[in-house]
Write an enzyme that holds these catalytic residues in place. Structure first.
Site, PDB file in Angstrom:
ATOM      1  N   HIS A 131      36.777  38.567  42.311  1.00 52.66           N
ATOM      2  CA  HIS A 131      36.837  39.430  43.670  1.00 52.66           C
ATOM      3  C   HIS A 131      35.504  39.358  44.401  1.00 52.66           C
ATOM      4  O   HIS A 131      34.451  39.297  44.100  1.00 52.66           O
ATOM      5  CB  HIS A 131      37.102  41.024  42.941  1.00 52.66           C
ATOM      6  CG  HIS A 131      37.694  41.745  44.082  1.00 52.66           C
ATOM      7  ND1 HIS A 131      36.628  42.292  44.751  1.00 52.66           N
ATOM      8  CD2 HIS A 131      38.593  42.433  44.132  1.00 52.66           C
ATOM      9  CE1 HIS A 131      37.357  43.270  45.515  1.00 52.66           C
ATOM     10  NE2 HIS A 131      38.566  43.495  45.278  1.00 52.66           N
ATOM     11  N   ASP A 208      32.995  42.345  34.882  1.00 55.27           N
ATOM     12  CA  ASP A 208      33.720  43.321  36.083  1.00 55.27           C
ATOM     13  C   ASP A 208      35.090  43.569  35.174  1.00 55.27           C
ATOM     14  O   ASP A 208      35.992  42.712  35.181  1.00 55.27           O
ATOM     15  CB  ASP A 208      34.176  42.405  37.357  1.00 55.27           C
ATOM     16  CG  ASP A 208      35.239  42.912  38.202  1.00 55.27           C
ATOM     17  OD1 ASP A 208      35.778  44.001  37.901  1.00 55.27           O
ATOM     18  OD2 ASP A 208      35.309  42.571  39.333  1.00 55.27           O
ATOM     19  N   GLN A 211      40.225  45.193  36.319  1.00 51.11           N
ATOM     20  CA  GLN A 211      41.727  45.149  35.986  1.00 51.11           C
ATOM     21  C   GLN A 211      42.050  45.115  34.516  1.00 51.11           C
ATOM     22  O   GLN A 211      42.937  44.643  34.075  1.00 51.11           O
ATOM     23  CB  GLN A 211      42.105  43.603  36.395  1.00 51.11           C
ATOM     24  CG  GLN A 211      42.150  43.536  37.909  1.00 51.11           C
ATOM     25  CD  GLN A 211      42.996  44.400  38.572  1.00 51.11           C
ATOM     26  OE1 GLN A 211      44.042  44.813  38.022  1.00 51.11           O
ATOM     27  NE2 GLN A 211      42.812  44.900  40.064  1.00 51.11           N
ATOM     28  N   LYS A 234      41.921  52.405  39.155  1.00 48.06           N
ATOM     29  CA  LYS A 234      42.867  51.411  38.609  1.00 48.06           C
ATOM     30  C   LYS A 234      43.180  51.813  37.194  1.00 48.06           C
ATOM     31  O   LYS A 234      43.879  51.019  36.551  1.00 48.06           O
ATOM     32  CB  LYS A 234      42.112  50.031  38.541  1.00 48.06           C
ATOM     33  CG  LYS A 234      42.021  49.509  39.916  1.00 48.06           C
ATOM     34  CD  LYS A 234      41.379  48.374  39.904  1.00 48.06           C
ATOM     35  CE  LYS A 234      40.614  47.870  41.484  1.00 48.06           C
ATOM     36  NZ  LYS A 234      41.542  47.386  42.498  1.00 48.06           N
ATOM     37  N   CYS A 372      41.278  39.901  48.280  1.00 50.78           N
ATOM     38  CA  CYS A 372      39.864  40.033  48.292  1.00 50.78           C
ATOM     39  C   CYS A 372      39.246  38.760  47.451  1.00 50.78           C
ATOM     40  O   CYS A 372      38.231  38.872  46.508  1.00 50.78           O
ATOM     41  CB  CYS A 372      39.496  41.267  47.694  1.00 50.78           C
ATOM     42  SG  CYS A 372      39.469  42.588  48.631  1.00 50.78           S
TER      43      CYS A 372
HETATM   44  C1  LIG Z   1      38.754  42.160  39.709  1.00 48.55           C
HETATM   45  C2  LIG Z   1      38.211  43.288  40.799  1.00 48.55           C
HETATM   46  N1  LIG Z   1      37.008  43.482  40.778  1.00 48.55           N
HETATM   47  C3  LIG Z   1      36.418  44.545  41.758  1.00 48.55           C
HETATM   48  C4  LIG Z   1      37.298  45.359  42.372  1.00 48.55           C
HETATM   49  C5  LIG Z   1      36.728  46.323  43.238  1.00 48.55           C
HETATM   50  O1  LIG Z   1      36.834  47.562  42.644  1.00 48.55           O
HETATM   51  P1  LIG Z   1      36.770  48.780  43.656  1.00 48.55           P
HETATM   52  O2  LIG Z   1      37.383  48.629  45.192  1.00 48.55           O
HETATM   53  O3  LIG Z   1      37.288  49.884  42.834  1.00 48.55           O
HETATM   54  O4  LIG Z   1      35.206  49.017  43.782  1.00 48.55           O
HETATM   55  C6  LIG Z   1      38.507  45.216  42.267  1.00 48.55           C
HETATM   56  C7  LIG Z   1      39.515  45.852  43.185  1.00 48.55           C
HETATM   57  O5  LIG Z   1      40.625  45.452  43.350  1.00 48.55           O
HETATM   58  C8  LIG Z   1      39.157  44.143  41.381  1.00 48.55           C
HETATM   59  O6  LIG Z   1      40.584  43.935  41.323  1.00 48.55           O
END
Ligand SMILES: Cc1ncc(COP(=O)(O)O)c(C=O)c1O
Length: 414
Positions: A131, A208, A211, A234, A372
């Site tokens: 992401h 990270d 998900q 999430k 993203c």
């Molecule tokens: C794999 C992954 N990393 C990071 C993020 C960013 O998360 P946040 O927007 O809650 O900071 C997301 C959000 O869609 C994501 O799916």
């Protein structure tokens, strides 16, 4: 994956759906079908009640007050920290820092750890599945430090190429940062192997977990990762909060990320000393209400059981994969062996945005675009996909609606 028959009796979807008021509405004169769970999941009543209870019963600033409401708010805030510590099996609550979510957690590590420990010529390895939140913070610090970003290639199935990863690792590698599961393709990454290979060259590893939090087992001590990030929204929890887990010995060495109240021990104009962990990284009044309610979301997940949730979503994924891939002109993007409940696809000759709009007209919420992950879309030579992502409250009947709706959109557009 656990046996699906026993699991399905463990998950009573209709009973679960009753806990989510937002699901019971019509959108464009159709029953809402919510398949945008990878972007954010819906919230059960207990989370909404926890927010209301806080604001109607004990709203107060935390840590500094000695009056009853402040003590009650502080206790509730710290209880969430303990609940999360237990949920991810961290050793100590000193290792759980509240942030705004995964993006801020990664920025914290890149800014603080990166600024203190990266030097010219050092390398940070990420994967092609990341992401933007796990790309850009590293680019920012590497630009400042004159370091290099290395990217593990992704296979045609949407998996991390582990052989290529082994070749990228060297004594120059200082940080490896990958996701536990991909938001665009659903791929579950072999993080244990990725972590132990990185440790062999002395690099620290950030995972990270955006998900992963709502359905995968997270055992920080078994993973032995150095940092792990979660977003509450999430995981059936409120927006605006999440955590950074960090190993205590690393967090202790790291300089503060932001300055302000709460993160200090003593302030004079000559010199300031910093608070103990985890408060050193929590400057200012935090998002108390959402942190308090995050606990209810974690309890919701724990009561259902992550294994049960994963098994239910897996069953939906298998069903949807079969139905959607059978439609004319549909091509799946991301066919990894291990996936969370994310189905990404393109319809040849039709823009994903048009599909999203036409499905919305039928009350079906999917996400369209690059999710993203622009470099990942470029890897597959596409601008974006249509993504349906499943949660514990989704049903096969809803997937039937999606398949029917999509069949009509395709016949109309082609
Ligand atoms: C794999 C992954 N990393 C990071 C993020 C960013 O998360 P946040 O927007 O809650 O900071 C997301 C959000 O869609 C994501 O799916």
């Amino acid at each position: 994956m656990a046996n699906s028959t026993s699991i399905l009796s463990a998950i009573d979807v209709e009973k679960i759906r009753q806990q989510f008021p937002v699901l019971h509405q019509q959108v464009n004169n159709r029953d809402l079908v919510y398949f945008d769970n990878a972007a954010t999941s819906q919230k059960p009543m207990r989370v909404i009640n926890a927010l209301t209870d806080y604001y109607t019963g004990y709203n107060a600033n935390i840590h500094r007050g000695i009056h009853t409401l402040a003590e009650k708010a502080t206790k509730a805030y710290e209880q969430t920290r303990e609940t999360i510590r237990d949920f991810v099996n961290a050793k100590s609550t000193e290792e759980i820092i509240f942030t705004r979510g995964v993006s801020e957690s990664i920025n914290l590590v890149a800014s603080s750890y990166g600024r203190a420990f990266l030097n010219e010529g050092d390398e940070v390895i990420i994967s092609g599945l990341e992401h933007h939140s796990n790309i850009v913070p590293w680019q920012l610090i590497l630009e400042e430090k004159k370091g290099k970003l290395k990217v593990i290639p992704v296979t045609d199935e949407g998996e991390i190429d582990l052989d290529a990863y082994r070749k990228l690792l060297s004594s120059k590698t200082k940080i490896v940062a990958v996701n536990h599961a991909s938001n665009s393709l659903g791929t579950i990454n072999p993080i244990k192997e990725i972590i132990s290979l990185a440790h062999e060259v002395g690099a620290v590893v950030l995972i990270d977990g955006a998900q992963a939090g709502s359905h995968l087992e997270i055992d920080i001590q078994a993973f032995d990762c150095d940092f792990y990030c979660l977003s509450s929204h999430k995981m059936y929890g409120p927006t605006g909060t999440g955590i950074l887990y960090g190993k205590k010995e690393l967090l202790e060495k790291m300089p503060p990320y932001q300055g302000g109240g709460e993160m200090i021990k003593d302030v004079t104009f000559e010199k300031t000393t910093y608070n103990d962990l985890p408060y050193k990284f929590e400057a200012g009044t935090p998002n108390i209400a959402d942190v308090v309610a995050y606990r209810s979301a974690i309890e919701f997940i724990k009561e259902l059981g992550r294994e049960n949730i994963a098994a239910h979503e897996h069953e939906l994924l298998v069903y949807a994969t079969e139905k959607i891939s059978a439609l004319p002109s549909v091509r799946l993007v991301g066919t990894a062996k291990n996936k969370v409940g994310v189905l990404s696809f393109v319809v040849e000759g039709v823009h994903p945005f048009d599909i999203g709009q036409m499905l919305d007209a039928r009350g079906i919420a999917v996400r369209t675009g690059h999710h993203c992950t622009q470099p990942l879309m470029a890897r597959f030579g596409i601008e974006g996909t249509v993504r349906a992502s499943f949660a514990v409250y989704n049903t096969k009947k809803e997937i039937d609606h999606l398949a029917d709706g999509l069949a009509r959109v395709i016949s109309f557009m082609k």
